[in-house]
Design an enzyme around this catalytic site. Structure first.
Site, PDB file in Angstrom:
ATOM      1  N   TYR A   1      53.525  18.352  51.158  1.00 57.27           N
ATOM      2  CA  TYR A   1      53.359  19.776  51.503  1.00 57.27           C
ATOM      3  C   TYR A   1      52.175  20.362  50.730  1.00 57.27           C
ATOM      4  CZ  TYR A   1      54.548  24.780  51.656  1.00 57.27           C
ATOM      5  OH  TYR A   1      54.509  26.149  51.820  1.00 57.27           O
TER       6      TYR A   1
ATOM      7  N   GLY B   1      62.759  33.661  49.877  1.00 58.88           N
ATOM      8  CA  GLY B   1      64.078  33.304  50.420  1.00 58.88           C
ATOM      9  C   GLY B   1      64.078  33.281  51.947  1.00 58.88           C
TER      10      GLY B   1
HETATM   11  N1  LIG Z   1      59.217  30.308  52.025  1.00 58.90           N
HETATM   12  C1  LIG Z   1      58.425  30.117  50.988  1.00 58.90           C
HETATM   13  O1  LIG Z   1      58.880  30.101  49.848  1.00 58.90           O
HETATM   14  C2  LIG Z   1      56.940  29.899  51.179  1.00 58.90           C
HETATM   15  C3  LIG Z   1      56.162  29.800  50.023  1.00 58.90           C
HETATM   16  C4  LIG Z   1      54.794  29.589  50.146  1.00 58.90           C
HETATM   17  C5  LIG Z   1      54.223  29.482  51.396  1.00 58.90           C
HETATM   18  N2  LIG Z   1      54.993  29.583  52.515  1.00 58.90           N
HETATM   19  C6  LIG Z   1      54.310  29.451  53.798  1.00 58.90           C
HETATM   20  O2  LIG Z   1      54.497  30.630  54.571  1.00 58.90           O
HETATM   21  C7  LIG Z   1      54.554  30.296  55.959  1.00 58.90           C
HETATM   22  C8  LIG Z   1      55.845  30.843  56.563  1.00 58.90           C
HETATM   23  O3  LIG Z   1      56.933  30.298  55.854  1.00 58.90           O
HETATM   24  P1  LIG Z   1      58.461  30.764  56.044  1.00 58.90           P
HETATM   25  O4  LIG Z   1      59.103  30.594  54.746  1.00 58.90           O
HETATM   26  O5  LIG Z   1      58.531  32.056  56.756  1.00 58.90           O
HETATM   27  O6  LIG Z   1      58.962  29.565  57.004  1.00 58.90           O
HETATM   28  P2  LIG Z   1      60.157  29.515  58.050  1.00 58.90           P
HETATM   29  O7  LIG Z   1      60.495  28.075  58.199  1.00 58.90           O
HETATM   30  O8  LIG Z   1      61.232  30.471  57.702  1.00 58.90           O
HETATM   31  O9  LIG Z   1      59.458  30.031  59.400  1.00 58.90           O
HETATM   32  C9  LIG Z   1      58.387  29.319  59.956  1.00 58.90           C
HETATM   33  C10 LIG Z   1      58.263  29.662  61.440  1.00 58.90           C
HETATM   34  O10 LIG Z   1      57.168  28.875  61.969  1.00 58.90           O
HETATM   35  C11 LIG Z   1      57.587  28.289  63.191  1.00 58.90           C
HETATM   36  N3  LIG Z   1      56.844  27.049  63.428  1.00 58.90           N
HETATM   37  C12 LIG Z   1      56.982  25.869  62.777  1.00 58.90           C
HETATM   38  N4  LIG Z   1      56.147  24.953  63.299  1.00 58.90           N
HETATM   39  C13 LIG Z   1      55.459  25.571  64.290  1.00 58.90           C
HETATM   40  C14 LIG Z   1      54.454  25.151  65.192  1.00 58.90           C
HETATM   41  N5  LIG Z   1      54.029  23.882  65.201  1.00 58.90           N
HETATM   42  N6  LIG Z   1      53.949  26.050  66.073  1.00 58.90           N
HETATM   43  C15 LIG Z   1      54.416  27.316  66.099  1.00 58.90           C
HETATM   44  N7  LIG Z   1      55.367  27.779  65.272  1.00 58.90           N
HETATM   45  C16 LIG Z   1      55.887  26.909  64.376  1.00 58.90           C
HETATM   46  C17 LIG Z   1      59.085  28.048  63.023  1.00 58.90           C
HETATM   47  O11 LIG Z   1      59.734  27.932  64.287  1.00 58.90           O
HETATM   48  C18 LIG Z   1      59.508  29.285  62.242  1.00 58.90           C
HETATM   49  O12 LIG Z   1      59.853  30.359  63.094  1.00 58.90           O
HETATM   50  C19 LIG Z   1      54.444  28.767  56.029  1.00 58.90           C
HETATM   51  O13 LIG Z   1      53.114  28.388  56.295  1.00 58.90           O
HETATM   52  C20 LIG Z   1      54.846  28.325  54.636  1.00 58.90           C
HETATM   53  O14 LIG Z   1      54.297  27.075  54.299  1.00 58.90           O
HETATM   54  C21 LIG Z   1      56.340  29.791  52.435  1.00 58.90           C
END
Ligand SMILES: NC(=O)c1ccc[n+]([C@@H]2O[C@H](COP(=O)([O-])OP(=O)(O)OC[C@H]3O[C@@H](n4cnc5c(N)ncnc54)[C@H](O)[C@@H]3O)[C@@H](O)[C@H]2O)c1
Length: 260
Positions: free
Chosen positions: A156, A190
């Site tokens: 990741y 979260g």
């Molecule tokens: N949650 C965390 O702690 C965190 C921390 C740092 C970065 N991020 C980044 O923030 C972004 C959002 O994370 P989140 O926590 O809301 O994730 P999440 O898993 O809750 O939501 C992600 C969304 O993206 C959609 N998705 C996944 N693959 C896809 C694709 N190929 N095409 C279209 N849609 C797709 C999923 O269906 C989902 O609705 C991500 O890029 C993640 O890496 C999250």
């Protein structure tokens, strides 16, 4: 309002950070195109945008498929009457595994969505903004893991490091078109993604469900996990005119975890 009348496009908008961003940008005055893998999962976000008095369209699509993303951006521009802000938010955590356990299949899947998905998002958005003859804002999700890697999260993390590189290069290449390119680097938010990460650690190490999340949250200076809204507030700044003199950056918005 800061981005009154602009059109924003948010990928991964069905839940978590993407949903909070869409809601916030609507409150800031933008109409919002919402893309996610499953179109039927976007209804809640659509209602949140409409409750803020703005228009929303929902599009089922996969960010790792360039032609589907291109068609989606064209559709958004046609139906919402413009295109100004691209939020490349969709991403996946991938398997929790030591570097020695990363398979070629895992690597291809994570890089396909996290890196290729953002690359295509930048390419498609830049082409559309150039065609429309005005500048705009291209924004990408990175992570604390884009600044520092963590055990069992190397796959990741390396994908998010790659996104930072794309942001830096694209910012320098697109400046003459009036386009800025920046990222946001959340910490521990979260969402469904952290539930997955926590479960992955539990399976790998035998830790109790919830224990890994708790351990990471205990390391946050401000004493609590991030909410999606904490991140959305910063993305609102990146999407609006107050950040016009900023490009190629991926600041940390993590409550104090990683210091750069
Ligand atoms: N949650 C965390 O702690 C965190 C921390 C740092 C970065 N991020 C980044 O923030 C972004 C959002 O994370 P989140 O926590 O809301 O994730 P999440 O898993 O809750 O939501 C992600 C969304 O993206 C959609 N998705 C996944 N693959 C896809 C694709 N190929 N095409 C279209 N849609 C797709 C999923 O269906 C989902 O609705 C991500 O890029 C993640 O890496 C999250």
């Amino acid at each position: 309002m800061a981005i009154d009348g602009k059109v924003a496009f948010v990928t991964g908008a069905a839940q978590g950070i993407g949903q909070a961003i869409a809601k916030r940008l609507a409150h800031d005055g933008a109409d919002v195109a919402l893309l996610d893998l499953r179109e039927d999962s976007l209804h809640e976000t659509k209602e949140l945008v409409e409750a803020a008095g703005r228009r929303a369209i929902t599009i089922g699509g996969d960010v790792s498929d360039k032609s589907s993303l291109e068609a989606a951006v064209n559709r958004a521009a046609d139906e919402l009457g413009g295109f100004d802000i691209m939020i490349n938010n969709a991403g996946i955590a991938g398997p929790i595994t030591p570097v020695r356990g990363i398979t070629e299949q895992d690597f291809d899947r994570v890089f396909s969505i996290n890196v290729k998905g953002v690359l295509f998002g930048i390419q498609v958005a830049a082409a559309k903004l150039e065609e429309l003859g005005h500048g705009g804002k291209i924004i990408a999700a990175t992570s604390i893991a884009a600044h520092e890697s963590f055990p069992m999260l190397g796959l990741y993390s390396s994908s998010k490091f790659a996104v930072r590189a794309l942001v830096q290069a694209a910012a320098q290449e697109l400046a003459t078109l009036g386009i800025t390119v920046n990222g946001y680097s959340p910490g521990i938010v979260g969402t469904g993604m952290w539930e997955e990460i926590d479960r992955g650690f539990a399976e790998l190490t035998g830790a109790e469900i919830g224990a890994t999340y708790k351990k990471y949250v205990e390391g946050i200076t401000l004493g609590r996990a991030s909410t999606p809204e904490d991140v959305a507030r910063f993305v609102s700044y990146l999407a609006g005119p107050d950040s016009d003199y900023m490009t190629g950056q991926t600041p940390l918005i993590d409550g104090g975890m990683v210091y750069r």
